[in-house]
Design an enzyme around this catalytic site. Structure first.
Site, short mmCIF file in Angstrom:
data_model
loop_
_atom_site.label_atom_id
_atom_site.label_comp_id
_atom_site.label_asym_id
_atom_site.label_seq_id
_atom_site.Cartn_x
_atom_site.Cartn_y
_atom_site.Cartn_z
N GLU A 1 0.85 -1.39 -0.17
CA GLU A 1 0.14 -0.07 -0.06
C GLU A 1 0.93 1.37 0.03
O GLU A 1 1.92 1.22 0.69
CB GLU A 1 -0.91 0.00 1.13
CG GLU A 1 -2.23 -0.90 1.25
CD GLU A 1 -3.07 -0.54 0.79
OE1 GLU A 1 -3.34 0.17 0.04
OE2 GLU A 1 -4.15 -1.58 0.64
N HIS B 1 -3.61 -2.73 -8.25
CA HIS B 1 -4.89 -3.47 -7.75
C HIS B 1 -6.00 -3.29 -8.87
O HIS B 1 -6.65 -4.23 -9.07
CB HIS B 1 -5.55 -2.65 -6.59
CG HIS B 1 -6.25 -3.48 -5.78
ND1 HIS B 1 -6.71 -2.74 -4.61
CD2 HIS B 1 -6.73 -4.75 -5.97
CE1 HIS B 1 -7.80 -3.67 -4.35
NE2 HIS B 1 -7.80 -4.96 -4.93
N ASP C 1 -6.90 1.84 -8.11
CA ASP C 1 -5.57 2.06 -7.40
C ASP C 1 -4.24 1.10 -8.31
O ASP C 1 -4.71 0.18 -8.53
CB ASP C 1 -5.45 2.15 -5.90
CG ASP C 1 -5.92 0.56 -5.36
OD1 ASP C 1 -6.95 0.15 -5.75
OD2 ASP C 1 -5.30 0.09 -4.54
#
Length: 186
Positions: free
Chosen positions: A118, A157, A167
């Site tokens: 992330e 993603h 994203d």
């Protein structure tokens, strides 16, 4: 920065264990790196809210958006914040819950065989130099630790969950990442 991966853990990362993980299926190992973005509340950075979400400690009273997500059981292996601070939530040898319903090269359930990274950000906010610098060191270290990983096995993603996820978004500079990895991650 150079990173060291030992038994699924990156020594240079801040360790913040998430309960939102489990064992990979028998015989599964990391074969894919999935890049995401996250910000809590949306569009705001810092504050430790992502860490709280991944550790099931997000207080829904802090922000109205948190009421929607506080009950989710999600995690990623890593978070790279805007300043380049690297936090690890799940050992790379275990399955983090980051990809959801997903498919890569005809294989479903990408959580089974991927590492989730992330990036603190949004689809349309340029990522920081510090974040790219971390990726430029972390990804080669992961590729070195897991022979099943490589530059061709890095995706967004949005690519494994098209129509459902967007994203890391158009703000992510894939060419810059490729240049950082040139020669370091086959």
């Amino acid at each position: 920065m150079a990173y060291t991966v030992t038994r699924g853990r990156v020594a240079e990362a801040v360790w913040c264990p998430s309960p939102n993980c489990n064992e990979r299926p028998a015989g599964a190992s990391p074969e894919l790196i999935v890049l995401h973005n996250i910000s809590l509340p949306p569009g705001e950075f810092g504050g430790g809210h992502v860490q709280a979400l991944f550790c099931n400690r997000l207080d829904p009273a802090v922000h109205p958006f948190f009421e929607e997500v506080a009950g989710l059981c999600v995690s990623a292996h890593f978070l790279v914040d805007r300043r380049g601070r690297l936090t690890q939530f799940v050992s790379c040898d275990r399955r983090a819950w980051h990809a959801g319903i997903s498919t890569w090269c005809g294989r479903d359930n990408c959580n089974d065989f991927s590492i989730g990274i992330e990036l603190e950000g949004t689809d349309h906010t340029p990522y920081s130099d510090a974040q790219y610098a971390v990726l430029g060191g972390l990804v080669p270290a992961l590729c070195s630790a897991y022979a099943t990983l490589g530059a061709a096995r890095i995706t967004g993603h949005s690519d494994i969950a098209p129509g459902r996820k967007t994203d890391p978004g158009p703000a992510f500079d894939w060419e810059r990442l490729s240049a950082l990895l040139a020669g370091a991650c086959a």
